[in-house]
Enzyme design. Structure first.
Site, PDB file in Angstrom:
ATOM      1  N   HIS A 143       0.843  -1.203   0.000  1.00 16.90           N
ATOM      2  CA  HIS A 143       0.000   0.000   0.000  1.00 16.90           C
ATOM      3  C   HIS A 143       0.874   1.247   0.000  1.00 16.90           C
ATOM      4  CE1 HIS A 143      -2.477  -3.226   1.606  1.00 16.90           C
ATOM      5  NE2 HIS A 143      -3.510  -2.572   1.098  1.00 16.90           N
ATOM      6  N   LYS A 170      -1.137  -7.871  -4.775  1.00 15.82           N
ATOM      7  CA  LYS A 170      -2.032  -6.710  -4.579  1.00 15.82           C
ATOM      8  C   LYS A 170      -1.211  -5.429  -4.463  1.00 15.82           C
ATOM      9  CE  LYS A 170      -5.203  -4.307  -1.555  1.00 15.82           C
ATOM     10  NZ  LYS A 170      -5.848  -4.212  -0.248  1.00 15.82           N
ATOM     11  N   LYS A 314     -14.472  23.033 -20.733  1.00 16.60           N
ATOM     12  CA  LYS A 314     -15.039  23.070 -22.084  1.00 16.60           C
ATOM     13  C   LYS A 314     -14.121  23.777 -23.089  1.00 16.60           C
ATOM     14  CE  LYS A 314     -19.743  22.573 -20.711  1.00 16.60           C
ATOM     15  NZ  LYS A 314     -21.114  22.876 -20.973  1.00 16.60           N
ATOM     16  N   ASP A 352     -24.672  21.742 -26.312  1.00 21.56           N
ATOM     17  CA  ASP A 352     -25.387  22.467 -25.249  1.00 21.56           C
ATOM     18  C   ASP A 352     -26.456  23.382 -25.837  1.00 21.56           C
ATOM     19  OD1 ASP A 352     -23.966  21.410 -23.200  1.00 21.56           O
ATOM     20  OD2 ASP A 352     -22.643  23.136 -22.921  1.00 21.56           O
TER      21      ASP A 352
END
Ligand code: NAP
Length: 530
Positions: A143, A170, A314, A352
């Site tokens: 981890h 893992k 955007k 849009d």
């Protein structure tokens, strides 16, 4: 040039209900007491989990033999036993010998999986050599709560874990950027042994969902929101119902909404439900993106195919397109991007304005009782508050329909710039308060003022609203904003942002899939989720 929608390949259609991956959903059990744990384990089965991870380090009082026997034997699902020490991010800070003894006991009592930390794995695996029934699978875990190391470092880490004799590798890292997940996908794709790969934290969410696409042995899903055992964990319910986890396969096409923040977006609910209803082999994810350019450069494979764009990306999205629809070019922002399958080129659109203008026209037609072919916006005074992506879309849309456009914005220079492009007038928000040259004006709010969680805010006073015959608000969370409520009280027709959202969703769905949008279903999903 008009860009047409993308043709559909036959592999894009999938058989309804068929499970398309072998990735297990593992539910962490993190209660204080053994009885509570058993309750959670039973619930994990009910909600559709495949495996439970019994986190012994969460138990307040733990009697190893008695409690393990009880939990392992009573569990209706296969068990993974983990006893995570504080030095690896867990809760246990007691004697190390006792901790490893408990794990050995879990093997003896029939646990299906044991998780042991890489740091102690060689010694631990040595100690159980030749003493297990062979049923148990040893997961050796690492981890990293700071970051996600380089691909090379991760490769070395996998090799070190494999060298311990682990049955399953893992690796859990921390995503500081969404592009960190790509290195986890690389590990999963190249690993020769069963591997669990996860990038934790909010920016790592896609690693947990696309684990099914890239062949992770398992992914973690919490029982309830807020009781996750690691940051960024989705619930089992979201994995199964929102992301259609069982239907994700190696060839599933990835879509999503690019924004920051993005947690509030309803789009994943809508598109995933719509994809499923027509059997389209695609997934739609919330994509918390810091840099659009980095995101697109990192996820450039042919399977990452379509995006919606929202605040604040955007304009950046437009700069990253290979080809741009002329309307999007004029507006200077895109709301939708498609990767052309033939050559991988990124094509940008702005849908849009289609959605918003159609919604306003419908509102006007309904109030006039007319079905005229011409736009009811023609000749009207159309006031747009805001000059960002949505503001530009509305201003250009209004102009295209023959309206006289006025732009008001907090940053006046932006209002001026937009107004000059659409041949309209610019003003400040203060000037708008007293603006009343004629009756029957139309107002469109395109700022985020009044959006959740700041629902008590409004961009224009109630007094000023009385001069408008129709008021539209682009905000759709909440559906009824303060602006719309006060406009309604002042006698105006109101048009919800959800209508803009729905109309542009129909268009985007068709661009993503090449199929007609399931309109009724999209409406239903949106009603259920707002
Ligand atoms: P954007 O490009 O970031 O533009 C934001 C606009 O809001 C700018 O004009 C900004 O003014 C103004 N603004 C922000 N905070 C303000 C404040 N405190 N006071 C006054 N003005 C403020 O965002 P966008 O993409 O246009 O989106 C704007 C809104 O439309 C959002 O609520 C979004 O959810 C909604 N939207 C809805 C749909 C739909 O389908 N219904 C589609 C797109 C967008 P400055 O220029 O002064 O910063």
């Amino acid at each position: 040039m008009t860009l047409s929608s993308v043709p559909l390949a036959t592999s894009d259609i999938q058989i309804p209900g068929a499970r398309r991956n072998s990735t297990l959903i593992c539910v962490p059990i993190v209660a204080d007491s053994v009885d509570q744990m058993l309750g959670q384990i039973r619930k994990a089965k009910e909600v559709g989990g495949d495996v439970v991870e019994i986190r012994l380090d969460y138990l307040k009082n733990f009697s190893p033999r008695q409690d393990l026997q009880f939990l392992v034997k009573q569990s209706p699902l296969p068990t993974l036993v983990t006893y995570r020490p504080t030095w690896e991010g867990g809760q246990y800070d007691g004697d190390e010998g006792k901790r490893l003894d408990a794990l050995r006991l879990a093997i003896e009592l029939g646990a299906d999986y044991i998780d042991v930390e890489l740091q102690v794995a060689p010694e631990f695996i040595n100690s159980i050599q030749g003493k297990t029934s062979g049923k148990v699978k040893i997961i050796v875990s690492s981890h990293n709560y700071q970051n996600t190391p380089s691909a090379e470092e991760l490769g070395n880490l996998v090799a070190r874990i494999q060298a311990t004799g682990a049955d399953i590798v893992k690796i859990a890292t921390t995503a500081l950027d969404i592009t960190d997940c790509a290195r986890i996908f690389q590990v999963l794709t190249h690993s020769q042994v069963p591997t669990i790969g996860i990038a934790m934290a909010e920016r790592g969410l896609i690693s947990r969902i696309l684990s099914a696409k890239f062949g992770s042995y398992l992914t973690f899903g919490s029982l309830e929101a807020g009781v996750a055992s690691a940051p960024g964990q989705p619930t089992v319910k979201d994995l199964l119902d929102l992301y259609n986890f069982r239907q994700i396969g190696p060839d599933t096409k990835v879509h999503g909404v690019i924004g920051k923040p993005i947690g509030h977006s309803k789009s994943p609910h809508l598109y995933n439900a719509a994809f499923k209803s027509v059997g389209f082999n695609g997934i739609y994810l919330p994509l918390l993106v810091d840099s659009v350019k980095n995101f697109l450069t990192t996820y450039s494979s042919p399977d990452f195919v379509g995006y919606s764009y929202t605040i604040p990306h955007k304009e950046d999205g437009l700069r990253c397109c290979d080809e741009i629809d002329p309307i999007a070019q004029a507006i200077g922002a895109i709301s939708c991007m498609i990767r052309r399958p033939t050559d991988g080129k990124l094509m940008g659109y702005n849908v849009d304005y289609l959605g918003a203008i159609a919604a306003i026209e419908e509102g006007l037609r309904a109030s006039n009782g007319t079905t005229n072919v011409g736009s009811p916006l023609a000749g009207k005074l159309f006031v747009v508050i805001g000059a960002g992506g949505a503001g530009k879309a509305l201003a250009y849309g209004g102009k295209e329909k023959g309206a006289r456009v006025v732009v008001a914005n907090r940053t006046f220079e932006k209002a001026q710039e937009l107004a000059s492009k659409v041949g309209g007038e610019a003003m400040t928000l203060a000037e708008l308060e007293n603006f009343h040259p004629e009756d029957g004006m139309i107002l469109a709010n395109t700022t985020s003022v009044g959006m959740k969680p700041n629902i008590d805010n409004t961009p224009l006073s109630k007094k000023a609203l009385s001069r408008y015959s129709l008021v539209f608000d682009a905000i759709y969370t909440p559906k009824l904003t303060r602006l719309l409520r006060e406009a309604q009280e002042s006698g105006a027709i109101i048009v919800y942002g959800t209508e803009m959202f729905i109309n542009q969703a129909f268009v985007q769905f068709e661009r993503f899939t090449g199929l007609p949008a399931p309109k009724e279903l999209i409406r239903e999903v949106l009603v259920r989720n707002t």
